[in-house]
Scaffold this motif. Structure first.
Motif, short mmCIF file in Angstrom:
data_model
loop_
_atom_site.label_atom_id
_atom_site.label_comp_id
_atom_site.label_asym_id
_atom_site.label_seq_id
_atom_site.Cartn_x
_atom_site.Cartn_y
_atom_site.Cartn_z
N GLN B 37 45.53 40.53 52.41
CA GLN B 37 46.32 39.92 53.47
C GLN B 37 46.28 41.13 54.67
OE1 GLN B 37 50.72 39.59 53.08
NE2 GLN B 37 50.48 37.92 54.09
N GLN B 38 45.80 41.00 55.64
CA GLN B 38 45.58 41.72 56.98
C GLN B 38 46.74 41.82 57.66
OE1 GLN B 38 41.64 40.47 58.03
NE2 GLN B 38 41.04 42.63 58.12
N PRO B 39 47.15 42.79 58.48
CA PRO B 39 48.69 42.64 59.01
C PRO B 39 48.80 41.43 60.02
CG PRO B 39 47.75 44.83 59.36
CD PRO B 39 46.72 44.01 58.73
N GLY B 40 49.92 40.70 59.61
CA GLY B 40 50.27 39.41 60.27
C GLY B 40 49.45 38.30 60.13
N GLN B 41 48.60 38.40 58.88
CA GLN B 41 47.70 37.13 58.60
C GLN B 41 48.24 36.70 57.24
OE1 GLN B 41 45.24 36.28 60.86
NE2 GLN B 41 46.59 38.08 61.89
N SER B 42 47.59 35.41 56.95
CA SER B 42 47.74 34.84 55.73
C SER B 42 47.03 35.70 54.45
CB SER B 42 47.03 33.57 55.77
OG SER B 42 47.83 32.56 56.52
N LEU B 43 47.26 35.13 53.45
CA LEU B 43 46.55 35.62 52.06
C LEU B 43 45.17 35.12 52.02
CD1 LEU B 43 49.42 35.80 49.65
CD2 LEU B 43 47.85 37.83 50.17
N THR B 44 44.18 35.88 52.26
CA THR B 44 42.54 35.35 52.23
C THR B 44 42.18 35.51 50.96
OG1 THR B 44 42.44 35.78 54.72
CG2 THR B 44 40.39 35.49 53.24
N LEU B 45 41.57 34.35 50.44
CA LEU B 45 40.86 34.43 49.07
C LEU B 45 39.57 35.45 48.96
CD1 LEU B 45 40.92 33.59 45.84
CD2 LEU B 45 39.71 31.60 46.62
N ILE B 46 39.65 36.42 48.56
CA ILE B 46 38.23 37.32 48.29
C ILE B 46 37.26 36.71 47.42
CG2 ILE B 46 37.50 39.52 47.77
CD1 ILE B 46 39.95 40.84 48.51
N ALA B 47 37.80 36.53 46.07
CA ALA B 47 36.81 36.11 45.08
C ALA B 47 37.65 35.47 43.87
CB ALA B 47 36.07 37.00 44.51
N THR B 48 37.14 34.62 43.14
CA THR B 48 37.69 34.33 41.93
C THR B 48 36.72 34.92 40.74
OG1 THR B 48 37.87 32.23 42.69
CG2 THR B 48 37.69 32.16 40.25
N ALA B 49 37.54 35.53 39.80
CA ALA B 49 36.90 36.40 38.80
C ALA B 49 37.39 35.61 37.47
CB ALA B 49 37.59 37.72 38.85
N ASN B 50 36.32 34.93 36.64
CA ASN B 50 36.40 34.60 35.51
C ASN B 50 35.78 35.29 34.37
OD1 ASN B 50 37.85 32.29 36.65
ND2 ASN B 50 35.76 31.12 36.75
N GLN B 51 36.32 35.49 33.49
CA GLN B 51 35.71 36.50 32.14
C GLN B 51 34.44 35.87 31.56
OE1 GLN B 51 35.52 36.18 28.59
NE2 GLN B 51 34.71 38.21 28.59
N GLY B 52 33.48 36.76 31.67
CA GLY B 52 32.22 36.16 30.95
C GLY B 52 31.23 35.91 32.18
N SER B 53 31.70 35.79 33.52
CA SER B 53 30.64 35.47 34.64
C SER B 53 30.88 36.25 35.74
CB SER B 53 30.81 33.81 34.93
OG SER B 53 32.20 33.70 35.35
N GLU B 54 30.01 36.40 36.51
CA GLU B 54 29.97 36.94 37.99
C GLU B 54 31.22 36.39 38.71
OE1 GLU B 54 27.26 39.77 36.90
OE2 GLU B 54 28.11 39.57 38.76
N SER B 59 33.28 33.12 51.46
CA SER B 59 32.42 33.43 52.73
C SER B 59 33.11 34.60 53.40
CB SER B 59 32.72 32.45 53.79
OG SER B 59 32.02 32.84 54.86
N GLY B 60 32.33 35.54 53.97
CA GLY B 60 32.83 36.62 54.55
C GLY B 60 33.02 37.89 53.67
N PHE B 61 33.04 37.75 52.24
CA PHE B 61 33.10 38.80 51.23
C PHE B 61 31.96 38.92 50.39
CE2 PHE B 61 37.66 39.42 52.25
CZ PHE B 61 38.09 38.35 52.66
N VAL B 62 31.43 40.26 50.12
CA VAL B 62 30.30 40.43 49.52
C VAL B 62 30.62 41.49 48.17
CG1 VAL B 62 28.84 39.94 51.26
CG2 VAL B 62 29.66 42.46 51.07
N ILE B 63 29.94 41.27 47.34
CA ILE B 63 30.02 42.10 46.24
C ILE B 63 29.83 43.77 46.37
CG2 ILE B 63 27.55 41.85 45.32
CD1 ILE B 63 28.50 41.60 42.60
N ASP B 64 28.91 43.86 47.16
CA ASP B 64 28.80 45.60 47.46
C ASP B 64 29.97 46.12 48.03
OD1 ASP B 64 25.26 45.18 48.59
OD2 ASP B 64 26.11 45.08 46.64
N LYS B 65 30.84 45.30 48.74
CA LYS B 65 31.92 45.74 49.62
C LYS B 65 33.41 45.78 48.73
CE LYS B 65 34.78 47.06 52.81
NZ LYS B 65 34.54 48.70 53.47
N PHE B 66 33.22 44.60 47.73
CA PHE B 66 34.40 44.27 46.90
C PHE B 66 33.73 44.06 45.45
CE2 PHE B 66 37.46 44.22 50.36
CZ PHE B 66 37.05 43.80 51.37
#
Lengths: 111, 113
Positions: B37-54, B59-66
């Motif tokens: 959540q950037q200042p004044g913005q909505s909560l933006t989904l970065i990623a879904t993390a399920n056990q046992g898988s990548e 869109s807009g988020f990459v594994i190298d950064k997050f």
């Protein structure tokens, strides 16, 4: 400790009608923020409306308005002229330094 | 509902460094989510993390950064790498437990200077 309670797990409303989602909270603090978030199936959390506790005037955003009763610690969301696109989970949240979310209300708008 | 312990609650970091945020759940859950959540913005989904898988990134988020780890069904970490002031946000984890619904962490307030 602060808590947020959404007592309606599910609700439905006819298209074009008005619906009110309830939210109550508990805190001993005087200054805080309250939010309503909409979560569609994509699981994004879209900010619907935000209220600062020090403001007496109820926040309004187009068809969405709140009834903020500070003394009663109540923060209900009214959706007017409901649209099919309003179908989603709705979360009430409280923030001072940290977020506290309610358990959500699943709203279904019926055609 | 599940209880989530999210740490740290806040941090101030130097640009170019990395911060790892942890979420510990008191019960086993399959689906965990990370939001920003950037200042004044909505909560933006970065990623879904399920056990046992990548993790699956939005869109807009990459594994190298997050990069996200999900070593077991009760724990996940999100790392914010090579931080810049634009990364100053609230980061939030969430879990979904089917009929038990969603539970959210308390958030991590990150300031990058």
């Amino acid at each position: 400790a602060q808590t947020v309670t959404q007592s309606q797990p599910e609700m439905s409303v006819q298209e074009a009608e008005t619906v009110t989602l309830s939210c109550t909270y508990d805190t001993s603090e005087n200054n805080y923020y309250l939010f309503w978030y909409k979560q569609p199936p994509s699981r994004q959390m879209i900010l619907v409306i935000r209220q600062e506790a020090y403001k007496q005037q109820n926040a309004t955003e187009n068809r969405f308005s709140v009834n903020f009763q500070k003394a009663a610690k109540s923060f209900s969301l009214k959706i007017s002229d409901s649209q099919l696109g309003d179908t989603a989970m709705y979360f009430c949240a409280f923030m001072i330094c940290e977020y506290i979310f309610g358990t959500g209300t699943r709203l279904k708008v019926l055609a | 509902s599940a209880v989530i312990s999210q740490k740290p609650s806040r941090d101030i970091c130097q640009r170019g460094t990395s911060l790892t945020i942890q979420c510990q759940v008191d019960s086993q859950v399959t689906m965990m989510f990370w939001y920003r959540q950037q200042p004044g913005q909505s909560l933006t989904l970065i990623a879904t993390a399920n056990q046992g898988s990548e993790a699956t990134y939005e869109s807009g988020f990459v594994i190298d950064k997050f990069p996200i780890s999900r070593p077991n069904l009760t724990f996940s970490t999100l790392t914010v790498s090579n931080m810049s002031p634009e990364d100053s946000s609230i980061y939030l984890c969430s879990v979904y437990r089917g009929t038990y619904g969603y539970t959210f962490g308390s958030g991590t307030r990150l300031t990058v200077v």
